[in-house]
Design a protein around this motif. Structure first.
Motif, PDB file in Angstrom:
ATOM      1  N   ARG A  47       0.826  -1.210   0.000  1.00 23.37           N
ATOM      2  CA  ARG A  47       0.000   0.000   0.000  1.00 23.37           C
ATOM      3  C   ARG A  47       0.860   1.260   0.000  1.00 23.37           C
ATOM      4  O   ARG A  47       0.442   2.300  -0.502  1.00 23.37           O
ATOM      5  N   ALA A  50       1.722   1.621  -3.541  1.00 24.84           N
ATOM      6  CA  ALA A  50       0.543   2.089  -4.283  1.00 24.84           C
ATOM      7  C   ALA A  50       0.259   3.558  -4.017  1.00 24.84           C
ATOM      8  O   ALA A  50      -0.347   4.235  -4.840  1.00 24.84           O
ATOM      9  N   GLY A  51       0.673   4.037  -2.850  1.00 22.37           N
ATOM     10  CA  GLY A  51       0.364   5.420  -2.489  1.00 22.37           C
ATOM     11  C   GLY A  51      -0.903   5.534  -1.668  1.00 22.37           C
ATOM     12  O   GLY A  51      -1.392   6.629  -1.427  1.00 22.37           O
ATOM     13  N   PRO A  72      -1.960   8.267  -5.544  1.00 20.06           N
ATOM     14  CA  PRO A  72      -1.953   6.920  -6.119  1.00 20.06           C
ATOM     15  C   PRO A  72      -2.090   6.922  -7.643  1.00 20.06           C
ATOM     16  O   PRO A  72      -1.359   6.201  -8.334  1.00 20.06           O
ATOM     17  N   ALA A  73      -3.029   7.723  -8.152  1.00 18.47           N
ATOM     18  CA  ALA A  73      -3.325   7.672  -9.584  1.00 18.47           C
ATOM     19  C   ALA A  73      -2.150   8.172 -10.433  1.00 18.47           C
ATOM     20  O   ALA A  73      -2.032   7.810 -11.601  1.00 18.47           O
ATOM     21  N   LEU A  77       0.410   2.955 -11.524  1.00 16.64           N
ATOM     22  CA  LEU A  77       0.301   1.568 -11.079  1.00 16.64           C
ATOM     23  C   LEU A  77      -1.161   1.148 -11.098  1.00 16.64           C
ATOM     24  O   LEU A  77      -2.053   1.985 -11.062  1.00 16.64           O
ATOM     25  N   ALA A  78      -1.396  -0.160 -11.149  1.00 20.08           N
ATOM     26  CA  ALA A  78      -2.759  -0.664 -11.036  1.00 20.08           C
ATOM     27  C   ALA A  78      -2.780  -1.689  -9.921  1.00 20.08           C
ATOM     28  O   ALA A  78      -1.787  -2.382  -9.697  1.00 20.08           O
ATOM     29  N   MET A  79      -3.903  -1.767  -9.234  1.00 14.95           N
ATOM     30  CA  MET A  79      -3.959  -2.669  -8.079  1.00 14.95           C
ATOM     31  C   MET A  79      -5.165  -3.583  -8.151  1.00 14.95           C
ATOM     32  O   MET A  79      -6.248  -3.173  -8.565  1.00 14.95           O
ATOM     33  N   PHE A  81      -7.416  -5.787  -5.590  1.00 19.37           N
ATOM     34  CA  PHE A  81      -7.623  -5.885  -4.152  1.00 19.37           C
ATOM     35  C   PHE A  81      -8.097  -7.268  -3.739  1.00 19.37           C
ATOM     36  O   PHE A  81      -8.649  -8.013  -4.539  1.00 19.37           O
ATOM     37  N   PRO A  99     -11.268   3.271 -15.127  1.00 16.03           N
ATOM     38  CA  PRO A  99     -10.000   4.019 -15.090  1.00 16.03           C
ATOM     39  C   PRO A  99      -9.732   4.783 -16.389  1.00 16.03           C
ATOM     40  O   PRO A  99      -9.151   5.876 -16.350  1.00 16.03           O
ATOM     41  N   ARG A 146      -9.728  -4.568 -15.072  1.00 16.61           N
ATOM     42  CA  ARG A 146      -9.723  -3.150 -14.742  1.00 16.61           C
ATOM     43  C   ARG A 146      -8.283  -2.653 -14.587  1.00 16.61           C
ATOM     44  O   ARG A 146      -7.965  -1.503 -14.888  1.00 16.61           O
ATOM     45  N   ARG A 150      -5.404  -0.101 -18.060  1.00 14.90           N
ATOM     46  CA  ARG A 150      -4.661   1.142 -17.828  1.00 14.90           C
ATOM     47  C   ARG A 150      -3.250   1.071 -18.377  1.00 14.90           C
ATOM     48  O   ARG A 150      -2.535   2.053 -18.388  1.00 14.90           O
ATOM     49  N   LEU A 156      -0.077  -4.301  -8.920  1.00  9.36           N
ATOM     50  CA  LEU A 156       0.039  -4.663  -7.522  1.00  9.36           C
ATOM     51  C   LEU A 156      -1.117  -5.598  -7.178  1.00  9.36           C
ATOM     52  O   LEU A 156      -2.264  -5.305  -7.484  1.00  9.36           O
ATOM     53  N   ASP A 158      -2.968  -7.613  -3.993  1.00  8.90           N
ATOM     54  CA  ASP A 158      -3.024  -7.774  -2.539  1.00  8.90           C
ATOM     55  C   ASP A 158      -3.807  -9.038  -2.201  1.00  8.90           C
ATOM     56  O   ASP A 158      -5.027  -9.009  -2.173  1.00  8.90           O
TER      57      ASP A 158
ATOM     58  N   GLU C 167     -12.118  -0.421   0.549  1.00  9.89           N
ATOM     59  CA  GLU C 167     -11.287  -0.828  -0.585  1.00  9.89           C
ATOM     60  C   GLU C 167     -11.814  -0.264  -1.904  1.00  9.89           C
ATOM     61  O   GLU C 167     -11.049  -0.001  -2.820  1.00  9.89           O
ATOM     62  N   ALA C 172     -11.005   3.323  -6.478  1.00  8.65           N
ATOM     63  CA  ALA C 172     -11.329   4.498  -7.285  1.00  8.65           C
ATOM     64  C   ALA C 172     -10.143   5.454  -7.330  1.00  8.65           C
ATOM     65  O   ALA C 172      -9.825   6.036  -8.365  1.00  8.65           O
ATOM     66  N   ARG C 173      -9.466   5.573  -6.207  1.00 12.19           N
ATOM     67  CA  ARG C 173      -8.311   6.468  -6.186  1.00 12.19           C
ATOM     68  C   ARG C 173      -7.186   5.920  -7.060  1.00 12.19           C
ATOM     69  O   ARG C 173      -6.525   6.664  -7.781  1.00 12.19           O
ATOM     70  N   MET C 174      -6.979   4.597  -7.004  1.00 15.18           N
ATOM     71  CA  MET C 174      -5.966   3.976  -7.873  1.00 15.18           C
ATOM     72  C   MET C 174      -6.345   4.182  -9.330  1.00 15.18           C
ATOM     73  O   MET C 174      -5.484   4.320 -10.193  1.00 15.18           O
ATOM     74  N   ASP C 175      -7.652   4.142  -9.612  1.00 14.51           N
ATOM     75  CA  ASP C 175      -8.117   4.268 -10.990  1.00 14.51           C
ATOM     76  C   ASP C 175      -8.081   5.705 -11.479  1.00 14.51           C
ATOM     77  O   ASP C 175      -8.516   5.990 -12.592  1.00 14.51           O
ATOM     78  N   GLY C 176      -7.618   6.612 -10.632  1.00 20.43           N
ATOM     79  CA  GLY C 176      -7.421   7.972 -11.099  1.00 20.43           C
ATOM     80  C   GLY C 176      -8.595   8.892 -10.878  1.00 20.43           C
ATOM     81  O   GLY C 176      -8.671   9.956 -11.479  1.00 20.43           O
ATOM     82  N   ALA C 177      -9.553   8.487 -10.019  1.00 21.75           N
ATOM     83  CA  ALA C 177     -10.679   9.368  -9.761  1.00 21.75           C
ATOM     84  C   ALA C 177     -10.272  10.443  -8.758  1.00 21.75           C
ATOM     85  O   ALA C 177      -9.679  10.140  -7.734  1.00 21.75           O
TER      86      ALA C 177
END
Lengths: 332, 290, 274
Positions: A47, A50-51, A72-73, A77-79, A81, A99, A146, A150, A156, A158, C167, C172-177
């Motif tokens: 994490r 990932a930021g 994070p964005a 990177l893509a995660m 979960f 995304p 998903r 991107r 990443l 988890d 999560e 959503a934050r990882m996806d750039g929102a």
């Protein structure tokens, strides 16, 4: 490109120091697995990369660029979960497209990419469904889809397989490994399951209490564990760890012997013992032995060795394959 | 990164609710407390003076006071008894496989949505009326003299009406709890040779304990303040026979215009409610630690 | 023992359940039936078959102006609920998504205000309303209903918001929102069902509130609760008309209630029973 460098990264939650200080180099295109018992800090470390958490100290670099303070964005990177974290109110198509929509990609390109990803992941027939209408494995694929669209510099994961049943876990393990061969993108994968680590990784990072115990290829760790913790954690059935006289006679505090490194015999050998449980797997047999003067020993022999509960057996450790550890638990 | 900002934002978002409720709690309550120590009658508003504990003494020495406390307890206790036992019974019945379960559920839950004045009036006129009510029709059918419910059994009548309103609530909650009972547990108990009765005592009832607690505590809050049902049916009478504490305070305040006396009664009601509240807080609070 | 439920068992259970349901529903049913009778029919003894006249409904409107209290009920219930939601949503949001050590205490304290008996503050509230000219006004009663239901609204929203997994917000934050996109595309659609059931349940509670609505109104702002309560001292025989008025008073909320049964349980038990 997707090389990741951690430079003296540390993390505390209030008083608790979860990660004291970690240096790590992840090469572009590698499949790296963070493995360790629960609470070892592996998820936190992911994490941080990932930021989703802010570091308490140190630097994180992606492709040589300092991203420590980036959102994070912005890290590219893509995660995936553990709970998949799919958007329940969106169709599979919109989940995968999300995304791209956020990145303001134009509509035609989004459609193209979603279609491609769906084909790769066998989701074409399910694009209009909601996540709640999918099975666990399909949801997992949507989460991966998903991430794929991107085109991130690194993926990443988890603990992505921990919510699946055993059979499906095996299948998905294979699919993710194949995906890695296909995409050749860096993947960082967190798991507590050493089997997943051994089977998938190019490089395993064993973590314990926020510290790196050892970094290396699966076979490296298996045949040359740096300390008792790694020796005990990697490998199934577990390595036998023997103290007492035998260890001293080999000039060590503790001696480790893998279950397959015994010569078993019905009539002669260095030690003798009684079979407590014999697990016949067909190709192999796992014996749980009560060895006189030593105690409990796991041994592995081939499937034809017809030992049963109560049998007396002789066994001799293969001296060239011994692992010796000193007082501090480090390999000698 | 933004934890400081997030905290500040969170406080800002909570502020309206917290401030409103704080004002709502403190201002009227401290006014009540203040009035309870004053001689203050709305018919003679120019003449306000300090009364010390007189209002409390007065309220305490009023024979209606103890009767109203007793009536409050009877209403709360009686309704709880009927709704919990009846609720368990009906919930067990509805948990069986039956035809038209959805419709049955809708019929059973309906009284809960009936506003108290309507419930009271319907029972008073349509069901319990000594000459035109359904109960009277039934009595006559069997050759008995119809009962004048509100004259002869005023408190019981109110308990029945209020119980009818709350029975659906208890049933619905207990049914929900019942349906969350793990069927494997029941099967395990069956394998262990437990009879239907001992399965109920050792398995179902303990499982329902939490739901029963919730039913008792939430209903108690509302039952302590039963008002409209009394106003519409007996108006507290005959005499004080069906006056509960809430109704007595209302009478003192808006019919007797005695602000001081009513306020003293109000403070007593707060103390009573707090005793109940402490228990409720504990039970609900446990649910928060998950 | 019989794993397969026998048909006989099911039939017996069905009969028993329907009988109980009928008895519980009977007062409502009988009210509806009586509302369709003429006044002489209504007091002529037990009968489940009305002559089917709608005259009572018309009389209630022409003689007692039913529409006005009905509209008052709508204005008060909907108005106070929306006002409560506007105040409560940010608070519940903050408590669900950035909880602190004191969040639990704050929630508990909010609930405790709900336990203050209404009669305890009847005098000061009445005097304040009188002095500020709020008696029998829409605005006064709307504020009142908002305040008494605010704790429940905060609580209900909190239990719903808490179920939105963290999560997903991280994804959503990882996806750039950005924050705004997170609110529009992810949070709002996921929060709407919870807000809707809170709205529904609170309208029901506000519609049926029968202490303050009766005591603080006379005519102008009097909702159906006060309107019906005013029938408690009968002027002559009026069974059928009373039934018609009652039926109209409870019908809308009965139907809303049927839709909200599931949310009702978790809403009124503050999530303690699901």
């Amino acid at each position: 490109m997707g090389s990741i460098t951690l430079n003296k990264v540390s993390k505390s939650f209030g008083e608790a120091k979860v990660i004291p200080s970690i240096d790590l180099e992840i090469v572009d295109g590698e499949f790296v697995v963070f493995v360790g018992p629960s609470g070892c800090g592996k998820s936190t470390l992911l994490r941080l990369i990932a930021g989703l958490e802010d570091v308490s100290g140190g630097k994180i670099m992606i492709d040589g660029k300092d991203v420590t303070d980036n959102a994070p964005a912005q890290r590219g990177l893509a995660m995936v979960f553990q709970s998949y974290a799919l958007y329940p109110h969106m169709s599979v198509r919109n989940n995968i497209a999300f995304p791209l929509k956020m990145a303001k990609v134009d509509k035609a390109a989004i459609d193209q990419k979603v279609t491609d990803a769906a084909r790769v992941l066998n989701l074409t027939d399910y694009l209009e469904r909601r996540p709640s209408q999918l099975s666990g494995g399909q949801r997992q694929r949507v989460a991966i889809g998903r991430a794929i669209v991107r085109e991130p510099s690194a993926f990443l994961f988890d603990e992505p397989l921990s919510n699946l049943d055993a059979a499906l876990r095996g299948t998905m393990r294979l699919e993710i490994t194949q995906l890695h061969h296909q995409l050749k993108t860096t993947m960082v994968y967190v798991t507590h399951d050493q089997v997943e680590a051994m089977t998938m990784a190019d490089k395993i990072v064993v973590l314990n209490r926020g510290n790196i115990e050892q970094v290396g290829s699966p076979l490296d760790l298996y045949s040359r564990p740096r300390n008792i913790f790694v020796a005990g954690f990697i490998g199934s059935p577990k390595m036998n760890l023997i103290e007492d006289d035998y260890a001293r006679s080999k000039g060590a505090k503790t001696v480790g012997i893998r279950p397959e490194h015994f010569t078993l015999s019905r009539d002669s050998g260095l030690w003798s013992g009684t079979v407590k449980v014999a697990e016949h797997l067909g190709s192999d047999t796992f014996l749980h032995l009560d060895v006189d003067g030593i105690g409990h020993i796991n041994a592995r022999c081939d499937g034809e060795f017809g030992a049963r509960h109560g049998d007396r057996i002789f066994l001799t450790p293969n001296e060239t394959k011994l692992h010796r550890f000193n007082e501090q638990g480090l390999a000698i | 990164m933004a934890t400081q900002n997030t905290r500040a934002l969170a406080r800002f978002m909570m502020a309206p609710s917290v401030i409103l409720l704080l004002v709502w709690m403190i201002v009227p309550l401290s006014m009540t407390l203040w009035f309870s120590f004053q001689n203050y009658n709305l018919l003679n508003p120019g003449n306000v003076s300090f009364a010390g504990l007189f209002n409390y003494q007065y309220f305490y020495s009023d024979p209606a006071f103890f009767q109203s406390i007793w009536n409050t307890l009877v209403i709360v206790g009686g309704v709880l008894l009927i709704t919990v036992i009846g609720g368990i019974g009906i919930a067990l019945l509805l948990d069986q496989p039956i035809f038209g379960q959805g419709i049955v559920r809708i019929l059973v839950i309906s009284p809960f949505f009936v506003m108290p004045p309507v419930a009271a009036l319907v029972w008073k006129n349509m069901i319990m009326h000594p000459s035109y009510g359904v109960f009277a029709d039934i009595s006559r059918l069997f050759g008995f003299r119809p009962v004048d419910w509100f004259a002869q059994y005023p408190l019981l009548s109110i308990v029945i009406i209020v119980a009818w309103q709350w029975l659906p609530f208890a049933t619905l909650i207990l049914l929900t709890a019942l349906q969350s009972l793990d069927s494997e547990q029941k099967e395990a108990a069956e394998m262990d040779g437990a009879s239907a009765f001992s399965r109920f005592i050792y398995l179902t009832l303990p499982h329902l304990a939490r739901a029963i607690t919730v039913v008792i505590l939430i209903q108690t809050i509302f039952l302590l303040g039963v008002y409209a049902e009394i106003l519409v049916t007996t108006n507290g009478g005959p005499g004080y026979a069906s006056t509960n504490l809430a109704f007595l305070i209302y009478r003192t305040a808006l019919l007797g215009y005695d602000v001081g006396g009513a306020s003293a009664g109000g403070i007593i009601a707060v103390i009573l409610a707090n005793i109940v509240a402490i228990f409720l807080m504990r039970a609900v609070g446990k649910n928060l630690d998950r | 023992m019989a794993r397969v439920v026998t048909r006989q068992h099911k039939v017996i259970a069905t009969i028993a359940a329907w009988l109980v349901a009928f008895l519980i529903f009977f007062p409502i049913l009988y009210t509806i039936i009586t509302s369709l009778k003429t006044e002489p029919e209504a007091i002529a003894g037990f009968s489940l078959i009305p002559s089917g006249t709608f005259e009572n409904y018309i009389t209630v409107q022409t003689r007692n102006d039913y529409i006005r209290p009905f509209m008052n009920s709508v204005i008060l219930a909907v108005g106070s609920t929306i006002l409560a939601l506007i105040i409560a949503i940010p608070a519940a949001w903050a408590m669900a998504f950035s909880p602190t050590k004191r969040t639990k205490d704050v929630l508990m304290w909010m609930l405790s205000t709900k336990m203050m008996p209404a009669v305890a503050v009847l005098v000061p509230i009445y005097l304040m309303f009188r002095d500020f000219g709020l008696l029998d006004t829409h605005i006064g009663l709307t504020v009142m209903l908002t305040l008494i239901n605010l704790p429940i609204v905060v609580w209900m929203l909190y239990t719903y918001f808490r179920e939105i997994p963290g999560e997903i917000l991280e994804a959503a934050r990882m996806d750039g929102a950005g924050l705004w996109q997170e609110i529009v595309y992810v949070l709002t659609p996921m929060a709407v069902p919870g807000i809707a059931s809170t709205l529904l349940l609170n309208i029901i509670l506000a519609w049926n509130e029968s202490f303050w609505t009766i005591r603080l109104t006379t005519t102008t702002a009097a909702p159906l609760t006060a309107f019906i309560a005013s029938f408690s001292s009968p002027q002559g025989l009026f069974w059928a008309k009373l039934s018609a008025a009652s039926t109209m008073a409870i019908a809308p909320i009965l139907i809303l209630g049927w839709f909200s049964q599931k949310q009702l349980v978790r809403g009124l038990t503050f999530g303690a029973v699901k």
